[in-house]
Design an enzyme around this catalytic site. Structure first.
Site, PDB file in Angstrom:
ATOM      1  N   GLY A 110     -35.389 -29.026  47.572  1.00 38.10           N
ATOM      2  CA  GLY A 110     -34.662 -30.045  46.795  1.00 38.10           C
ATOM      3  C   GLY A 110     -34.899 -29.962  45.306  1.00 38.10           C
ATOM      4  O   GLY A 110     -35.692 -29.155  44.819  1.00 38.10           O
ATOM      5  N   ARG A 113     -37.480 -30.587  39.953  1.00 42.59           N
ATOM      6  CA  ARG A 113     -37.617 -30.805  38.502  1.00 42.59           C
ATOM      7  C   ARG A 113     -36.239 -30.833  37.854  1.00 42.59           C
ATOM      8  O   ARG A 113     -36.071 -30.415  36.706  1.00 42.59           O
ATOM      9  CB  ARG A 113     -38.520 -29.761  37.847  1.00 42.59           C
ATOM     10  CG  ARG A 113     -38.027 -28.374  37.990  1.00 42.59           C
ATOM     11  CD  ARG A 113     -38.898 -27.351  37.348  1.00 42.59           C
ATOM     12  NE  ARG A 113     -38.711 -26.125  38.110  1.00 42.59           N
ATOM     13  CZ  ARG A 113     -39.269 -24.977  37.845  1.00 42.59           C
ATOM     14  NH1 ARG A 113     -40.082 -24.893  36.837  1.00 42.59           N
ATOM     15  NH2 ARG A 113     -39.049 -23.919  38.582  1.00 42.59           N
ATOM     16  N   LYS A 133     -33.018 -30.194  33.521  1.00 40.22           N
ATOM     17  CA  LYS A 133     -34.127 -29.512  34.183  1.00 40.22           C
ATOM     18  C   LYS A 133     -35.390 -29.819  33.401  1.00 40.22           C
ATOM     19  O   LYS A 133     -35.497 -29.454  32.226  1.00 40.22           O
ATOM     20  CB  LYS A 133     -33.866 -27.996  34.233  1.00 40.22           C
ATOM     21  CG  LYS A 133     -34.897 -27.228  35.057  1.00 40.22           C
ATOM     22  CD  LYS A 133     -34.419 -25.822  35.366  1.00 40.22           C
ATOM     23  CE  LYS A 133     -35.448 -25.032  36.173  1.00 40.22           C
ATOM     24  NZ  LYS A 133     -34.961 -23.704  36.543  1.00 40.22           N
ATOM     25  N   GLY A 146     -42.398 -32.188  37.999  1.00 47.01           N
ATOM     26  CA  GLY A 146     -41.018 -32.464  37.616  1.00 47.01           C
ATOM     27  C   GLY A 146     -40.692 -32.108  36.174  1.00 47.01           C
ATOM     28  O   GLY A 146     -39.564 -32.283  35.722  1.00 47.01           O
ATOM     29  N   ARG A 203     -28.437 -28.156  32.093  1.00 41.61           N
ATOM     30  CA  ARG A 203     -27.695 -27.082  32.754  1.00 41.61           C
ATOM     31  C   ARG A 203     -26.343 -27.608  33.224  1.00 41.61           C
ATOM     32  O   ARG A 203     -26.205 -28.791  33.528  1.00 41.61           O
ATOM     33  CB  ARG A 203     -28.454 -26.580  33.990  1.00 41.61           C
ATOM     34  CG  ARG A 203     -29.808 -26.027  33.716  1.00 41.61           C
ATOM     35  CD  ARG A 203     -30.270 -25.121  34.847  1.00 41.61           C
ATOM     36  NE  ARG A 203     -30.381 -25.765  36.139  1.00 41.61           N
ATOM     37  CZ  ARG A 203     -30.936 -25.181  37.196  1.00 41.61           C
ATOM     38  NH1 ARG A 203     -31.400 -23.946  37.108  1.00 41.61           N
ATOM     39  NH2 ARG A 203     -31.027 -25.806  38.343  1.00 41.61           N
ATOM     40  N   ASP A 280     -32.624 -20.977  48.578  1.00 35.81           N
ATOM     41  CA  ASP A 280     -32.399 -22.164  47.740  1.00 35.81           C
ATOM     42  C   ASP A 280     -31.953 -21.760  46.336  1.00 35.81           C
ATOM     43  O   ASP A 280     -31.544 -22.620  45.550  1.00 35.81           O
ATOM     44  CB  ASP A 280     -33.667 -23.030  47.659  1.00 35.81           C
ATOM     45  CG  ASP A 280     -34.865 -22.254  47.151  1.00 35.81           C
ATOM     46  OD1 ASP A 280     -35.225 -21.252  47.784  1.00 35.81           O
ATOM     47  OD2 ASP A 280     -35.429 -22.628  46.107  1.00 35.81           O
ATOM     48  N   ASP A 290     -30.910 -20.521  38.790  1.00 34.44           N
ATOM     49  CA  ASP A 290     -32.367 -20.680  38.778  1.00 34.44           C
ATOM     50  C   ASP A 290     -33.068 -19.502  38.102  1.00 34.44           C
ATOM     51  O   ASP A 290     -33.572 -18.590  38.752  1.00 34.44           O
ATOM     52  CB  ASP A 290     -32.924 -20.925  40.191  1.00 34.44           C
ATOM     53  CG  ASP A 290     -32.803 -22.386  40.568  1.00 34.44           C
ATOM     54  OD1 ASP A 290     -32.125 -23.131  39.830  1.00 34.44           O
ATOM     55  OD2 ASP A 290     -33.379 -22.796  41.591  1.00 34.44           O
TER      56      ASP A 290
HETATM   57  P1  AMP Z   1     -37.867 -22.374  42.304  1.00 34.41           P
HETATM   58  O1  AMP Z   1     -38.887 -21.358  42.641  1.00 34.41           O
HETATM   59  O2  AMP Z   1     -37.737 -22.688  40.853  1.00 34.41           O
HETATM   60  O3  AMP Z   1     -36.545 -22.120  42.934  1.00 34.41           O
HETATM   61  O4  AMP Z   1     -38.405 -23.754  42.931  1.00 34.41           O
HETATM   62  C1  AMP Z   1     -38.639 -23.934  44.305  1.00 34.41           C
HETATM   63  C2  AMP Z   1     -38.823 -25.405  44.585  1.00 34.41           C
HETATM   64  O5  AMP Z   1     -39.951 -25.928  43.877  1.00 34.41           O
HETATM   65  C3  AMP Z   1     -37.647 -26.276  44.194  1.00 34.41           C
HETATM   66  O6  AMP Z   1     -37.500 -27.287  45.153  1.00 34.41           O
HETATM   67  C4  AMP Z   1     -38.073 -26.824  42.853  1.00 34.41           C
HETATM   68  O7  AMP Z   1     -37.426 -28.019  42.564  1.00 34.41           O
HETATM   69  C5  AMP Z   1     -39.579 -27.024  43.058  1.00 34.41           C
HETATM   70  N1  AMP Z   1     -40.310 -26.995  41.782  1.00 34.41           N
HETATM   71  C6  AMP Z   1     -40.563 -25.921  41.019  1.00 34.41           C
HETATM   72  N2  AMP Z   1     -41.250 -26.269  39.908  1.00 34.41           N
HETATM   73  C7  AMP Z   1     -41.432 -27.607  39.955  1.00 34.41           C
HETATM   74  C8  AMP Z   1     -42.064 -28.571  39.099  1.00 34.41           C
HETATM   75  N3  AMP Z   1     -42.626 -28.236  37.940  1.00 34.41           N
HETATM   76  N4  AMP Z   1     -42.041 -29.844  39.502  1.00 34.41           N
HETATM   77  C9  AMP Z   1     -41.461 -30.205  40.655  1.00 34.41           C
HETATM   78  N5  AMP Z   1     -40.869 -29.353  41.488  1.00 34.41           N
HETATM   79  C10 AMP Z   1     -40.838 -28.065  41.159  1.00 34.41           C
HETATM   80 MG    MG Z   2     -34.870 -22.972  42.880  1.00 34.43          MG
END
Ligand code: AMP
Ligand code: MG
Length: 536
Positions: A110, A113, A133, A146, A203, A280, A290
C-alpha cells in the site's frame, strides 16, 4: 460560496475524485498501521511541513494541469504541495495494494509514504491524479515513517521528467519541495542512522494503479471487490475498451501485456534499469513507476543492477527486465483469473507479450542502428556481435551510439577509417584505455565493416542515418554520478544544478552548446562512490 474564499489554486484545479467516490473506503479513520480489508483506500491527512520551500517544478506538467508559472512560484503553491493546505475539492487518501517482492508474495503493502490529494481533469478533459510522496505516515506505512529524503526525491523528480522527455511512458512529477524538517535515515543499512533533509515530490499520472492492487484482492479472496475494482479501472482508465464483460477483461489484460512490453523496450533502448520490479511497482498503464534504486547503464553490462540489495541474485539486472515483466504479468493473470474463469485467453496474452516484445525490440534496435528495418537474415548476428564488442572493453552505451551515428560509413571499404582512427573516434566511450588491446581492435574493425556493409545495403546516406539515429539514441541521460552531484549541491542548499539538469534533460536528443559536460562518461572518482555506483 463567496468567490473571495476560493484560492487561485482552487480556481485553476478542477477536482473530480472518482477513486474515493466510486470505491469502498476503509471505515476506520485513525491513522494507525493495520491490515485494511474489503476496502481500496484509507482517508488520511498529510503531516504539516515545518518550513516548506520550492526546489523545482516542471513547467510542462504545470501547464498540463492548468497552473501558470506565476502560480507555481507563489507561496500558496508551496503550502498546497507540501501538504500544509488541503484545498476544498481534494480528498486525501492512501491506496491499498499488495505485491510480490523479489519473487515472493509479500501481503499488504500500500501507499506507505504516498498520500493522494485527488484527481483533476484538465481543459482537454485529461485526468491526472496528484499525489504527495513523503507527506507522512498512512495505515500502510509498515515499518516506515511515511517521509522521504531530499536525495531520493531529487532522483524521482528529475528522472521521471527526464524519462518523459526521452519518450518513455512514465509517471510524472509536478514539484519538488523541501519540508524544512529532518528525517532519520540509515542510508547504508549499517546501523549508522543520520538526519537528512526531508522533501516531498508531487507525482502525477492518469492512474497509479499497480498489479498489486488486483493481487491483494485476489489473495484475500475478496472477489466481489476485485470485480468492482477491475470494472472501475476499465471504465476510468481504459474507456476505449467499452463496458466491462468477460471479453473486455481479456482485451484489457492483452493491452496491459502490450504496453508493458513497449515500456521494457524503451528501457532497453536507453539503458534504464529500474532496480525493483516488484509487482507493486508495475503500473497497469505500462508506465515506469516508483523511482527508487534505479540506474542507467554506463559501460554496457547486461548483468548490471543498481540495487545493492539485489547484488547477489541480480533478479532485476538490465537484461532480465523483460523476463521479470513476463513473470509479473503472470502474477496479474493469476489475480484476475477468477473474473474470466479460463486460463487460455490469459495464456494467449502472455504469448502476445512475448511476440510484441520481440517485434518492438527488433524495430527499436534497427532504429538505434539507423537501419531502414530489421533484417532477420543479417541483423541478429550484427546485434549480437555488437553486444559482444561493447562488453569486450568497458564501453559507455549512450556515448557509443552517438559516436556510431557520427561515423561516416557510406563509402567504399578503401576509404574506411583505420583502426587507429576508429579508436580515436570512439575514445569518449571507453572507460579504461589499457583495455584497448589488439584483440579488441580487430573486433572493432571487423564489426564496423559488418555495419558499413549493412548500412550500404539500405543505401541510406550518412546524414540521414545520423539524423534518424540521434532521435532515438539520447545524448543526455540522467547519469548516476550526475544525479549525485546535483544531490550533493542541493543538500548544501544550492538548487542550481537540479534546475540546470531539469532544463538540459528537456531536450535529451539535442546537442546543447556548453552542456557537454553533463553527457560525459562517469569519471573514475565516481566508480565506487556511494549513491552513484551503489544504491538501495
Ligand atoms: P518500494 O520499495 O518503494 O516500492 O516500497 C515498498 C513498500 O514500502 C510500499 O508499500 C511503500 O509504501 C513502503 N515504504 C517504503 N518506504 C517507506 C517509508 N519511508 N515510509 C513508509 N512506507 C514506506
Ligand atoms: Mg513501490
Amino acid at each position: 460560496m463567496n468567490s473571495q474564499d476560493i484560492t487561485q489554486l482552487e480556481n485553476a484545479l478542477h477536482f473530480d475524485n472518482t477513486y474515493t467516490r466510486e470505491l469502498p473506503a476503509d471505515p476506520e479513520n485513525t491513522n494507525e498501521i493495520r491490515q485494511v480489508t474489503n476496502a481500496c483506500y484509507s482517508r488520511v491527512q498529510p503531516v504539516k511541513a515545518g518550513a516548506p520551500k520550492l526546489v523545482a517544478y516542471s513547467r510542462e506538467m504545470a501547464e498540463e494541469v492548468g497552473l501558470s508559472s506565476e502560480l507555481c512560484e507563489s507561496g500558496e503553491f508551496v503550502q498546497v504541495f507540501s501538504g500544509n493546505n488541503v484545498l476544498s475539492g481534494m480528498d486525501p487518501y492512501a491506496t491499498c495494494y499488495g505485491g510480490h517482492q523479489f519473487g515472493r508474495w509479500a501481503g499488504q503493502l500500500g501507499d506507505g509514504r504516498v498520500i493522494n490529494l485527488g484527481e483533476i481533469v484538465n481543459k482537454e478533459g485529461r485526468r491526472w491524479v496528484l499525489q504527495l510522496k513523503g507527506a507522512g505516515p498512512t495505515p500502510y506505512s509498515r515499518m516506515g515513517d511515511g517521509f522521504a529524503v531530499l536525495r531520493s526525491s531529487i532522483r524521482e523528480f528529475l528522472c521521471s521528467e527526464a524519462m518523459y522527455h526521452l519518450g518513455i511512458p512514465t509517471t510524472r512529477a509536478l514539484s519538488l519541495i523541501t519540508t524544512g524538517d529532518q528525517v532519520i535515515r540509515d542510508m547504508f543499512y549499517d546501523g549508522n542512522p543520520q538526519l537528512e533533509p526531508g522533501a516531498i515530490v508531487c507525482r502525477t499520472a492518469p492512474s497509479f494503479t499497480r498489479f498489486g492492487n488486483f493481487e491483494i484482492l485476489a489473495w484475500r479472496g475478496e472477489l466481489d471487490l476485485l470485480c468492482r475494482f477491475t470494472d472501475y479501472t476499465i471504465r476510468t482508465d481504459f474507456p476505449h475498451l467499452g463496458e466491462p464483460s468477460k471479453e473486455v477483461y481479456c482485451a484489457w489484460f492483452d493491452e496491459i501485456c502490450k504496453t508493458t512490453a513497449e515500456m521494457i523496450v524503451h528501457w532497453q533502448r536507453t539503458g534504464f534499469v529500474h532496480g525493483v520490479m516488484n509487482t507493486d511497482n508495475m503500473s497497469i498503464l505500462g508506465l515506469t513507476i516508483d523511482y527508487g534504486p534505479y540506474g542507467w547503464l554506463e559501460d554496457y553490462d547486461p548483468d548490471w543492477t543498481p540495487n545493492t540489495t539485489d547484488a547477489q541474485g541480480r533478479r532485476y539486472r538490465f537484461d532480465n527486465q523483460h523476463e521479470i515483466s513476463k513473470w509479473n504479468l503472470i502474477q496479474l493473470a493469476n489475480a484476475i483469473h477468477p473474473l474470466i474463469g479460463e486460463v487460455k485467453p490469459l495464456e494467449e496474452s502472455i504469448q502476445t507479450y512475448v511476440h510484441h516484445l520481440r517485434d518492438t525490440w527488433q524495430r527499436m534496435m534497427a532504429d538505434k542502428l539507423g537501419l531502414v528495418g530489421f533484417n532477420k537474415e543479417s541483423d541478429h548476428t550484427l546485434i549480437t556481435d555488437m553486444q559482444v564488442l561493447l562488453q569486450h572493453v568497458e564501453t559507455d552505451m549512450t556515448i557509443f551510439f552517438r559516436r556510431l551515428a557520427a561515423l561516416d560509413v557510406h563509402s567504399h571499404a578503401a576509404h574506411s577509417p583505420s583502426v587507429h582512427d576508429l579508436i580515436e573516434h570512439f575514445s569518449d566511450a571507453y572507460y579504461v584505455s589499457e583495455q584497448l588491446n589488439d584483440e579488441y581492435k580487430v573486433r572493432l574493425d571487423t564489426w564496423i565493416e559488418q555495419y558499413r556493409v549493412r548500412v550500404n545495403n539500405d543505401r541510406t546516406p550518412d546524414d540521414l542515418r545520423r539524423e534518424k539515429m540521434n532521435k532515438v539514441n539520447p545524448k543526455y541521460v540522467f547519469r548516476n554520478y550526475i544525479a549525485q552531484l546535483a544531490i550533493d549541491k542541493a543538500e548544501q542548499g544550492d538548487n542550481s544544478m537540479v534546475n540546470e539538469l531539469l532544463e538540459v534533460l528537456r531536450n535529451p536528443y539535442d546537442e546543447q552548446p556548453g552542456k557537454d559536460e553533463l553527457s560525459q562518461r562517469r569519471p573514475e572518482w565516481a566508480r565506487h562512490r556511494a549513491g552513484s555506483a551503489m544504491l538501495s
